[in-house]
Structure formats: structure tokens, C-alpha cells
Design an enzyme around this catalytic site. Structure first.
Site, PDB file in Angstrom:
ATOM      1  N   SER A   1       4.056   6.464   2.394  1.00  0.00           N
ATOM      2  CA  SER A   1       2.810   5.204   2.437  1.00  0.00           C
ATOM      3  C   SER A   1       1.569   6.485   3.502  1.00  0.00           C
ATOM      4  CB  SER A   1       2.687   4.428   3.437  1.00  0.00           C
ATOM      5  OG  SER A   1       1.117   3.822   3.986  1.00  0.00           O
TER       6      SER A   1
ATOM      7  N   GLN B   1       8.711   5.890   7.584  1.00  0.00           N
ATOM      8  CA  GLN B   1       8.732   6.022   9.011  1.00  0.00           C
ATOM      9  C   GLN B   1       8.938   8.225   8.437  1.00  0.00           C
ATOM     10  OE1 GLN B   1       6.790   6.012  11.183  1.00  0.00           O
ATOM     11  NE2 GLN B   1       5.908   3.656  10.731  1.00  0.00           N
TER      12      GLN B   1
ATOM     13  N   ASN C   1      10.914   1.246  11.903  1.00  0.00           N
ATOM     14  CA  ASN C   1       9.015   1.576  12.400  1.00  0.00           C
ATOM     15  C   ASN C   1       8.943   1.245  13.770  1.00  0.00           C
ATOM     16  OD1 ASN C   1      10.031  -1.043  10.660  1.00  0.00           O
ATOM     17  ND2 ASN C   1       8.214  -1.704  11.961  1.00  0.00           N
TER      18      ASN C   1
ATOM     19  N   CYS D   1       2.026  -3.998  10.722  1.00  0.00           N
ATOM     20  CA  CYS D   1       1.923  -4.835  10.252  1.00  0.00           C
ATOM     21  C   CYS D   1       1.960  -5.717  10.226  1.00  0.00           C
ATOM     22  CB  CYS D   1       2.853  -4.106   8.893  1.00  0.00           C
ATOM     23  SG  CYS D   1       2.755  -1.913   8.699  1.00  0.00           S
TER      24      CYS D   1
ATOM     25  N   HIS E   1      -0.968   6.729   4.970  1.00  0.00           N
ATOM     26  CA  HIS E   1      -1.622   6.893   6.030  1.00  0.00           C
ATOM     27  C   HIS E   1      -0.413   7.012   7.289  1.00  0.00           C
ATOM     28  CE1 HIS E   1      -1.210   2.793   7.787  1.00  0.00           C
ATOM     29  NE2 HIS E   1      -0.535   2.860   6.753  1.00  0.00           N
TER      30      HIS E   1
ATOM     31  N   GLY F   1       2.193   1.579   1.291  1.00  0.00           N
ATOM     32  CA  GLY F   1       3.969   1.681   1.730  1.00  0.00           C
ATOM     33  C   GLY F   1       4.473   0.106   1.384  1.00  0.00           C
ATOM     34  N   THR F   2       3.177  -0.983   1.807  1.00  0.00           N
ATOM     35  CA  THR F   2       3.756  -2.417   0.922  1.00  0.00           C
ATOM     36  C   THR F   2       4.015  -2.568  -0.366  1.00  0.00           C
ATOM     37  OG1 THR F   2       2.840  -2.567   3.442  1.00  0.00           O
ATOM     38  CG2 THR F   2       3.111  -4.730   0.984  1.00  0.00           C
TER      39      THR F   2
ATOM     40  N   THR G   1      -8.230   1.449 -11.948  1.00  0.00           N
ATOM     41  CA  THR G   1      -8.951   2.782 -11.727  1.00  0.00           C
ATOM     42  C   THR G   1      -8.439   3.375 -11.064  1.00  0.00           C
ATOM     43  OG1 THR G   1     -10.924   2.129 -12.671  1.00  0.00           O
ATOM     44  CG2 THR G   1     -11.011   3.611 -11.266  1.00  0.00           C
TER      45      THR G   1
END
Length: 406
Positions: A200, A180, A150, A348, A202, A70-71, A238
Site C-alpha cells: 500500500s 507493513q 500491523n 483500518c 500511503h 493494500g485491501t 482508468t
């Protein structure tokens, strides 16, 4: 019993996703930029993941850019979008309750000469569309508004905002931080007027360290990282093939039986709020109105029906509760001793403790700013876990309040 209620920080990875990522690390481990067979196999996993994600958004797979999460998606969208349009203006708009990945990026752009307008929020955490309307200008080139907060689970009026933005500031890109929100709501960014959208992995039962940025067809952004020219030069390096393949599968999985999963989460959220407000005095549920909190607690069926409907105006998985007379960190560790895992705010920023900007923005009483914990659920959360959590609160909070008064 271990009860994990910190799913807004990270989620347990789906079993199927674990199996797939292990296979790619042990067997199909080629570099997708290589021209031999193993490289082609790896590249096909990338293509499949883009297709799986695109299907959930009703968009073209070519509109998906893979990132580390996300960042990076937020940074790429905001910096890349602003730099690409700076000849048309230097005015940007965001809100006071954004994630640090947005707020700190905006601060960086302010230092580069851009002008930032920060929209305030109402006590329920939502922006006022009239304020957005008044803030939009001819030289506005980018607006960034999160889909779901969030910390408190407030859901922003994204589609209504998009309509205003494209009508009043036709040169502006509209970016949505959907970290979120994706997996909790259905998205069709092309129809909704969203130009850029961050996600994101995760947060949706995929591995950590992978995410994507939706970039609407023909929207131009400039790259912020440089190298071998992968992903059409927009994000060199990569590709994380196991993570990307896992992300694609998780995106597909989270939208299976979607209505059933969402109904379950809202039922759990209502059960949790009802339990906490019934068992404890002097607590406040943030991100919802006092009227809604009272309606949830009411025994009247008619009020409960209204409450269930109003609750759906908030995110299904997040409950923010302020407990008067108890410090959040103390409560968090007391719950941890019972095997219950919650958060005192955004994970975070957990290594940099400070007063939550979101809680200040909604006008939360100063005495409660350091007394707020966040409980966040997933499709794996059960009613039994919610009931055990309420029971733990009922046992712990009175004791902690006694100690704090000494």
C-alpha cells in the site's frame, strides 16, 4: 510540538512525491488509454513507476499490478488466486493475526465452499513453522501470511514458510501481505518463493488510494473486477496516474540510504522501549519477549548489545504497549491533548471498535486488551520526539491511574 507516531496508519507524503503528483494533475493529466500525445505521456509515467518498483524487488515490471491499495491487493490475490486453482483443491491457510483485508476475504471464500485453516501464533506474535508444516496438504491451493503484523510489529518467518509451502504443497500459491513490511525490509520475491505480494502506497510516503500487487511471472489469477480491460484485463478501470507515479517515486525514495534509515528506526524503537519501561511500572511491550524487554532496560552494555540484535527480529517501526489500569482510548486522547498522535489499534478498523484479535491471539491478559496503544515511527521521527513522548507517558499515566481507581 506536534509529534506524529501513527505511521502504521498512514505516513506523511514525501515532498518530491507531492510535487510530482501536482504536476500530473495540472499538466500531464492525460488518460493512459488515450492514443494521442497526452495519453502516451501518461502511459510513460505508469511504465516508469512499474520499473521503479520492480527495481526494489529485483523483478520484471510486468509482474507489477497497480491497485487502489493494500485491501484491494489482498482481495485480488486471495480471491483471484483461490478461484484460479479451485480445481486443484479448496484448502486455504492463513494466520489468526492477519489484517481484516485478509481475514474477511478468507471468510468470504469459506462461504463459497473453501476450507480455511487458521494458524495460531506464539506469545511474540510469530507462527510456529511446525504447525504450518502439519497444516499443509495436497489440496492446499493458497497460503496467506503477513510479513509484519500491523498492531504489534511481529515479523513472520516468510522465507522459511515459503520453502515449506512449495515443498509440501506444490499446487499452493504463497501470498504475503507486505503492507507493513515493504520499505522496512528488502524483498526479492522471486528468490524468496513469494508468488503474490500486497503493498500500500500511503504506508511508504506515497499518496492514499494507490498500491500494487506483485504477481510472479506465469502465476495465474482470475480478475475480480471487469471493464475496459486495462492492465491485461486483471484490473479494469482508468489508472490513477498521479497516485501511481507518486507510488513509484516513493518506492525509489524509501530504499535510498536504506540501511541508515533502518538503523535509525531500530535505535528509536530501542530508545522508546527503554524509556517507557524505565519510567513506568505495570506496562507490557507486546511483540517482544519479556527477556528482550528486560535486556533493553538493563544498563549492562553486553545485554544492550544482545537486545539490539534480538530487536531486529521484530519490525523497526512499531511499538505496542499495554498500560495496566488505563483505557487505551483515554490514554490516546490524553496524549493528543499534548500534541502526540498514537493509535489504539489498526486504523483500518478504528470505526468499528472491538477487542483486537491479534492481542487475544498472543495470549495478552484480558485486563490489558483494552489498555493497549500502538506507537509507530517513520524516517522523519526524531530522538527529541521519542524523549518528549516518554516524558508525556510518565506524566499522564500516573494521573489516569488515580482517576481510574476512583
Amino acid at each position: 510540538m506536534e509529534i506524529y507516531l501513527d505511521n502504521s496508519a498512514t505516513t506523511r507524503v514525501y515532498d518530491e512525491v507531492v510535487d510530482l503528483t501536482v504536476k500530473l494533475m495540472k499538466e500531464d493529466y492525460g488518460n493512459p488509454s488515450s492514443m494521442h500525445h497526452k495519453g502516451v505521456v501518461a502511459e510513460n509515467y505508469i511504465k516508469k513507476a512499474a520499473e521503479q518498483i520492480a527495481k526494489t524487488l529485483k523483478c520484471d515490471p510486468k509482474e507489477i499490478l497497480f491497485t487502489s491499495g493494500g485491501t484491494e491487493s489482498d482481495n485480488t490475490a486471495i480471491i483471484g488466486g483461490a478461484m484460479a486453482r479451485q480445481r486443484l483443491g479448496k484448502h486455504l491457510i492463513t494466520t489468526s493475526v492477519e489484517h481484516p483485508a485478509v481475514l474477511n476475504t478468507m471468510q468470504y471464500l469459506a462461504e463459497q465452499g473453501f476450507e480455511i485453516t487458521y494458524l495460531k501464533v506464539q506469545p511474540d506474535g510469530r507462527i510456529d513453522l511446525e504447525e504450518l508444516k502439519n497444516a499443509l496438504r495436497e489440496d492446499t491451493i493458497l497460503v496467506s501470511i503477513m510479513g509484519v503484523n500491523n498492531e504489534i510489529g511481529a515479523r513472520q518467518p516468510v522465507e522459511e514458510a515459503a520453502e515449506l509451502i512449495h515443498k509440501l504443497s506444490p499446487n499452493a500459491l504463497f501470498h504475503v501481505d507486505a503492507v507493513q513490511a515493504y520499505g522496512k525490509y528488502r524483498f526479492n520475491p522471486g528468490k524468496s518463493g513469494i508468488d503474490l505480494m500486497s503493498v500500500s502506497g500511503h504506508k511508504i510516503h506515497a499518496p492514499k488510494g494507490v498500491g500494487f500487487l506483485y504477481i510472479k511471472d506465469k502465476v495465474r489469477i482470475v480478475p475480480i473486477s471487469f471493464g475496459g480491460g486495462q492492465q491485461k484485463g486483471l484490473r479494469s478501470g482508468t489508472l490513477n496516474v498521479p497516485g501511481i507515479a507518486g507510488l513509484g517515486l516513493a518506492a525509489e525514495q524509501i530504499y535510498k540510504n536504506f540501511d541508515e534509515k533502518t538503523d535509525k528506526l531500530y535505535a528509536l524503537k530501542e530508545r522508546l522501549i527503554k524509556g517507557l519501561t524505565s519510567e513506568l511500572e505495570d506496562i507490557k511491550i507486546n511483540g517482544i519477549s519479556d527477556e528482550l524487554s528486560d535486556a533493553i532496560k538493563s544498563p549492562a552494555e553486553s545485554e544492550n548489545a544482545d537486545a539490539a540484535k534480538m530487536l531486529r527480529e521484530t519490525a523497526p517501526h512499531i511499538v505496542s504497549v499495554s498500560v495496566s489500569g488505563v483505557r487505551a482510548e483515554v490514554l490516546l486522547h490524553a496524549l493528543e491533548d499534548k500534541g502526540i498522535y498514537v493509535s489504539s489499534g489498526s486504523a483500518c478498523a478504528s470505526n468499528h471498535p472491538s477487542v483486537s484479535g491479534t492481542l487475544k491471539s498472543i495470549g495478552l491478559d484480558k485486563s490489558l486488551l483494552d489498555s493497549t496503544v500502538r506507537l509507530s515511527m517513520s524516517e522523519f521521527t526524531t530522538e527529541e520526539e521519542i524523549d518528549e513522548t516518554v516524558k508525556a507517558f510518565a506524566e499522564i499515566v500516573p494521573l489516569l491511574r488515580q482517576f481510574s481507581r476512583r
